[in-house]
Structures are given as structure tokens and as C-alpha cells.
Write an enzyme that holds these catalytic residues in place. Structure first.
Site, mmCIF file in Angstrom:
data_model
loop_
_atom_site.group_PDB
_atom_site.id
_atom_site.type_symbol
_atom_site.label_atom_id
_atom_site.label_comp_id
_atom_site.label_asym_id
_atom_site.label_seq_id
_atom_site.Cartn_x
_atom_site.Cartn_y
_atom_site.Cartn_z
ATOM 1 N N HIS A 190 21.098 12.738 52.180
ATOM 2 C CA HIS A 190 19.778 12.733 51.566
ATOM 3 C C HIS A 190 19.925 13.126 50.105
ATOM 4 C CE1 HIS A 190 15.536 13.653 50.875
ATOM 5 N NE2 HIS A 190 15.306 12.898 51.932
ATOM 6 N N ASP A 233 15.459 10.366 59.758
ATOM 7 C CA ASP A 233 15.561 9.072 60.430
ATOM 8 C C ASP A 233 16.611 9.040 61.526
ATOM 9 O OD1 ASP A 233 13.621 7.788 58.912
ATOM 10 O OD2 ASP A 233 15.013 7.632 57.234
HETATM 11 N N1 ACO Z 1 27.637 7.790 55.044
HETATM 12 C C1 ACO Z 1 28.806 7.904 54.382
HETATM 13 N N2 ACO Z 1 28.910 8.341 53.117
HETATM 14 C C2 ACO Z 1 27.781 8.726 52.500
HETATM 15 C C3 ACO Z 1 26.540 8.661 53.126
HETATM 16 C C4 ACO Z 1 26.482 8.182 54.453
HETATM 17 N N3 ACO Z 1 25.304 8.087 55.097
HETATM 18 N N4 ACO Z 1 25.577 9.095 52.279
HETATM 19 C C5 ACO Z 1 26.207 9.420 51.132
HETATM 20 N N5 ACO Z 1 27.554 9.205 51.279
HETATM 21 C C6 ACO Z 1 28.582 9.493 50.253
HETATM 22 C C7 ACO Z 1 28.572 8.422 49.169
HETATM 23 O O1 ACO Z 1 29.487 7.391 49.451
HETATM 24 C C8 ACO Z 1 28.975 9.222 47.949
HETATM 25 O O2 ACO Z 1 30.362 9.387 47.973
HETATM 26 P P1 ACO Z 1 31.177 9.460 46.573
HETATM 27 O O3 ACO Z 1 30.661 10.676 45.874
HETATM 28 O O4 ACO Z 1 32.591 9.583 47.015
HETATM 29 O O5 ACO Z 1 30.867 8.196 45.837
HETATM 30 C C9 ACO Z 1 28.346 10.602 48.195
HETATM 31 O O6 ACO Z 1 28.217 10.712 49.627
HETATM 32 C C10 ACO Z 1 26.992 10.783 47.546
HETATM 33 O O7 ACO Z 1 26.164 9.687 47.944
HETATM 34 P P2 ACO Z 1 25.099 8.991 46.991
HETATM 35 O O8 ACO Z 1 24.773 7.640 47.519
HETATM 36 O O9 ACO Z 1 25.565 9.087 45.571
HETATM 37 O O10 ACO Z 1 23.878 9.979 47.173
HETATM 38 P P3 ACO Z 1 22.382 9.624 46.914
HETATM 39 O O11 ACO Z 1 21.685 10.916 46.758
HETATM 40 O O12 ACO Z 1 22.255 8.640 45.805
HETATM 41 O O13 ACO Z 1 21.935 8.872 48.242
HETATM 42 C C11 ACO Z 1 21.067 8.363 50.378
HETATM 43 C C12 ACO Z 1 21.200 9.435 49.271
HETATM 44 C C13 ACO Z 1 20.596 7.035 49.798
HETATM 45 C C14 ACO Z 1 20.011 8.833 51.381
HETATM 46 C C15 ACO Z 1 22.453 8.209 51.055
HETATM 47 O O14 ACO Z 1 22.875 9.430 51.621
HETATM 48 C C16 ACO Z 1 22.439 7.110 52.131
HETATM 49 O O15 ACO Z 1 22.605 5.938 51.808
HETATM 50 N N6 ACO Z 1 22.225 7.487 53.429
HETATM 51 C C17 ACO Z 1 22.107 6.514 54.486
HETATM 52 C C18 ACO Z 1 20.719 5.914 54.460
HETATM 53 C C19 ACO Z 1 19.649 6.858 54.959
HETATM 54 O O16 ACO Z 1 19.812 7.514 55.997
HETATM 55 N N7 ACO Z 1 18.524 6.900 54.227
HETATM 56 C C20 ACO Z 1 17.372 7.722 54.627
HETATM 57 C C21 ACO Z 1 17.078 8.752 53.595
HETATM 58 S S1 ACO Z 1 15.763 9.773 54.171
HETATM 59 C C22 ACO Z 1 14.369 8.899 53.875
HETATM 60 O O17 ACO Z 1 14.269 8.047 53.056
HETATM 61 C C23 ACO Z 1 13.246 9.230 54.712
#
Ligand code: ACO
Length: 428
Positions: A306, A363
Site C-alpha cells: 500500500h 482487498d
Molecule cells: N508484490 C510484489 N512486490 C511489490 C508489491 C506486491 N504487491 N507491491 C509493491 N512491491 C514492491 C515493488 O516492486 C517495489 O519494489 P522496488 O523498490 O524493488 O522497485 C516496492 O515494493 C515499492 O512498490 P511501489 O510500487 O513503488 O509502491 P507504491 O506505493 O507506488 O505502490 C501499490 C503501492 C500500487 C498498492 C503496490 O503495492 C501494488 O501494486 N500492490 C498490488 C495491488 C494492490 O493490492 N492494490 C490495492 C491497493 S489498496 C486500495 O487501493 C484500496
């Protein structure tokens, strides 16, 4: 704190910027005069360090896993309150007394029907249209039907349009479902609760009585509470940005729905359930964990991570408990709950997820509950939109009522060509 300042030095010249202090949470450096005084912009494309507004609605401490609505912890609201009461709280700032709650419920129930002409609007969609496509269209179209509540400068118009949106969303979402499955639309029954009414409009048919299962009604209402508002997330910021131009509330909420649709936001619960089904059995979990960690594989663990929570999402805690209650009440033996529990445990013990502070979000479990209740995955995000409408509307009202409100207009770091002369096509 008034004399606390932030200093910025550019090219040897130093400027002071005031620091603003909220009631809790991080301080904010007020850079409104930055461009005028320094000629520089800030660069923060994903708004990771930017407060876009002042708000008194919702507070999140992502490190501690805290979520408060008007000061009340989400766990307490989910346990003891109901969606109508939380809606009143978000809109008005305080919990209602018994009389205020009864009045509010009565008002909302008097706005649940849709203009009859909207039925024909539905028939223009393909039967296999995604419910979110239908929701974007129908909610946007409300502004073509309710002209008497689109004057945003009139507080009474704003109040009525807010009530209309909250009241009509269940009807709109249920009709999107009915249209997809080819069953007759069900008119609302105002003797039922907000949530009971929605369940009946979705799963009932005119040919017989629909019995509302109390455990399902309670779980659904709790899901609505958990999704009611979440500070300045992508869709809420979209609603505020659309509203900042003076667009009418129906158009603004349609914009919010469009933003919510994406898999990185509201679409994650649909994507998460699809992922759990694809994993299928606990023995396949390690393979998917490895894939999520592989930089060359675009796969991510849906329902994990998140932008704000770097700890367990407090809504996921309530969701996990609710899955058990619903599965027990309905005698569901779906293996995905076991897959979800084991996936969570393995991920939480894995160094990759620990280091990046990735925890289950709201979620992760919601899809399992909604599926057990009988919703197809395509409806999940529509349910999120239904519940979030109260947050969107409350945030929109807060913005419009703010005398300092301005149109949202970010700037950019330009990286295109500098000025050059046009060359006629014959010379290119
Ligand atoms: N699985 C594996 N790796 C992940 C995940 C995941 N679910 N989420 C983040 N990471 C990793 C990224 O690859 C990144 O790695 P890096 O630093 O080596 O490049 C690091 O963790 C940070 O991730 P970002 O995408 O930069 O973080 P951001 O804050 O931009 O994204 C997000 C948050 C979009 C929610 C992300 O965690 C994600 O895509 N999760 C899966 C989708 C999801 O569950 N969304 C629901 C959010 S809650 C809502 O909207 C109600």
C-alpha cells in the site's frame, strides 16, 4: 510552532517557508509561494510527499496501521456502528443522535429510486459490459436528470445532490448486475436497511420473496464501512480535482469511479480473487511468491502493499475476521480462504516482503467474502465505488465549502524540444 520554518537554498540564495501543523500527523511545508519567490517548482509525480489540501475527515498513520474517521478508529466503527451512521459522521463531522440518524436514514431512503428514463439508458449497454463501465456512464448521466441539484454554489443543492448520490448508488450498482444477468430490475424497498435493500435489489427477483441473511447483511454493511473513505487516495483526489473546476457533483463522482476502476486501486480486489483462484492450492503458493519477487516478472501479489500503510492495513484485520464469519454462516468450504491465509503467512515471513514492508491491504480478503455472498468478480469494484461514494461526496463538499479553494493545476518538468521553426512537409 508559528516560528518554525523550512529553509531552502538554491544557487546560494536561501528562502524561508512556513511550516503548517495539523491536529496530528506530519508537519507540512507551505510552499505556495515557492514559484513566485524562487522561480522553481517542486517535483513529486506520484504525490508521495505532497499534501494537496487540508482535510478534517480521515486520518491515516501508515507506519502504525491507524485509520480514523473524524477521530474514530475504523475497528470501532466496523464493530459497533453501521454504514448509515458512518456516512452521517463523514458528512457532518459528528456521530448522530438517535433522532438525527432516523432523519438521515429517512432522507436517504427517499432518494433511492432512479428517474424512470434511466432504465432506457441501461438498455443501451451491451449485456457483457463491465459494471464499472456502466457505473461511469450512469452516474455521469445523473447530471442530465437532476438539474435541480447541480448549482454547486448553493449549499442546499450540494446537500441534495450528496444525498442523491449516496442513495442511488446501490440502485445503480444493483441494476448493473441485473442487466448483466438478464433479470428484471428490482425497485428499492424503503422498509429495508440501506444494505438490506441493496442485497434485495441485487439478488432478489420479483417472482418471490427475498430473505435477507442477517450475517450477510452485517458483513456487507461492514465492507461498506471499511471502504467509506480513505483520505486523499487516487480516486478521491480525482474527485477533488474534477470538482475544483466547478464541475457538478455527478460528473465529479463519475470521474472518481473511472479512477477507482484501475487494478492498482479499486480493481485490486477483483485481481486478488482471480490470483487466489489461479493459485488454487496451498502447494502452489511458493511459486507465486517467487514470481512476485522476480524483477523480470510483472506479476505482483495482489492485495499486498500500500502506498500509505507500511504496516498491517487495519481494514484487512476486520476483513479477515469477517471472512470467517461469512464462511461459517453460509457453510462455505471454498479453498481460497485457506490459500489466502497461507499466502499471507508465507509472505509476511519472507525477507522481500519484510524489507519492503508489504502487508495485506483491504482487498486481500474482501474478494473471498464477496464471492461467498454470490457476487461475480466484476461487481467487486462496483461495490467499492458504492461505498466510497460517501467519502467522495464528503471530500467534495469539504473542498467546495473551503473559501480558499482554487482550481487544481499542477505544473511540470518540461523535457520536450525547445522552440524551433516549423518546416513545410515538402522539406522534411
Ligand atoms: N508484490 C510484489 N512486490 C511489490 C508489491 C506486491 N504487491 N507491491 C509493491 N512491491 C514492491 C515493488 O516492486 C517495489 O519494489 P522496488 O523498490 O524493488 O522497485 C516496492 O515494493 C515499492 O512498490 P511501489 O510500487 O513503488 O509502491 P507504491 O506505493 O507506488 O505502490 C501499490 C503501492 C500500487 C498498492 C503496490 O503495492 C501494488 O501494486 N500492490 C498490488 C495491488 C494492490 O493490492 N492494490 C490495492 C491497493 S489498496 C486500495 O487501493 C484500496
Amino acid at each position: 510552532m508559528a516560528d518554525k520554518k523550512a529553509q531552502l537554498t538554491i544557487g546560494g540564495e536561501t528562502w524561508n517557508f512556513p511550516i503548517m501543523e495539523g491536529s496530528t500527523g506530519p508537519d507540512v511545508v507551505d510552499i505556495r509561494k515557492l514559484y513566485a519567490s524562487t522561480g522553481a517548482f517542486t517535483y513529486d509525480p506520484g504525490f508521495t510527499s505532497t499534501a494537496s489540501c487540508e482535510s478534517a475527515l480521515t486520518y491515516i498513520d501508515g507506519d502504525e496501521g491507524v485509520l480514523l474517521h473524524r477521530g474514530y478508529p475504523i475497528g470501532q466503527l466496523a464493530e459497533h456502528s453501521n454504514f448509515m451512521e458512518v456516512s452521517y459522521l463523514l458528512l457532518n463531522g459528528e456521530l448522530p443522535n438517535a433522532g438525527e440518524l432516523a432523519d438521515f436514514e429517512n432522507t436517504i431512503s427517499r432518494h433511492t429510486m432512479l428517474h424512470e428514463q434511466l432504465m432506457t439508458f441501461y438498455r443501451g449497454f451491451r449485456r457483457d459490459a463491465h459494471p464499472m463501465a456502466v457505473m461511469c456512464g450512469v452516474v455521469g448521466a445523473l447530471s442530465a436528470f437532476y438539474h435541480d441539484s447541480t448549482d454547486i454554489s448553493d449549499p442546499e443543492h450540494r446537500r441534495i445532490s450528496s444525498h442523491r448520490l449516496i442513495a442511488k448508488m446501490p440502485t445503480i450498482a444493483a441494476m448493473a448486475y441485473k442487466y448483466a444477468v438478464g433479470q428484471p430490475f428490482m425497485y428499492p424497498d424503503n422498509s429495508l436497511s440501506y444494505t438490506g435493500n441493496f442485497l434485495r435489489m441485487t439478488f432478489g427477483v420479483p417472482a418471490e420473496n427475498y430473505e435477507i441473511h442477517p450475517a450477510v447483511e452485517k458483513a456487507m454493511d461492514r465492507i461498506f464501512i471499511l471502504h467509506a473513505d480513505h483520505e486523499q487516495n487516487a480516486s478521491t483526489s480525482t474527485v477533488r480535482l474534477a470538482g475544483s473546476s466547478g464541475a457538478n457533483p455527478f460528473a465529479c463522482i463519475a470521474a472518481g469511479i473511472a479512477c477507482l476502476w484501475g487494478p492498482a486501486h479499486g480493481g485490486a480486489n477483483e485481481a486478488c480473487l482471480n490470483m487466489l483462484r489461479e493459485i488454487g492450492t496451498p502447494d502452489r503458493i511458493p511459486h507465486y511468491i517467487e514470481r512476485a519477487k522476480d524483477k523480470n516478472d510483472p506479476f505482483r501479489l495482489m492485495g499486498f502493499g500500500h502506498r500509505v500503510y507500511k504496516n498491517y492495513d487495519p481494514r484487512a484485520t476486520v476483513m479477515q475476521k469477517t471472512v470467517r464469519e461469512v464462511f461459517d454462516a453460509l457453510n462455505v468450504t471454498d479453498p481460497i480462504f485457506e490459500v489466502a491465509l497461507q499466502l499471507e503467512e508465507m509472505a509476511l515471513n519472507d525477507d522481500y516482503f519484510k524489507e519492503k514492508r508489504l502487508f495485506p491491504n483491504v482487498d486481500f480478503y474482501s474478494g473471498a467474502i464477496l464471492s461467498a455472498i454470490g457476487f461475480p468478480t466484476t461487481m467487486f469494484t462496483a461495490l467499492f465505488a458504492l461505498a466510497r461514494t460517501v467519502g467522495w461526496v464528503a471530500q467534495w463538499n469539504e473542498m467546495i465549502s473551503d473559501p480558499g479553494q482554487k482550481i487544481g493545476r499542477p505544473r511540470q518538468l518540461y523535457t520536450g524540444p525547445t522552440e524551433r521553426d516549423y518546416v513545410p512537409v515538402s522539406q522534411r
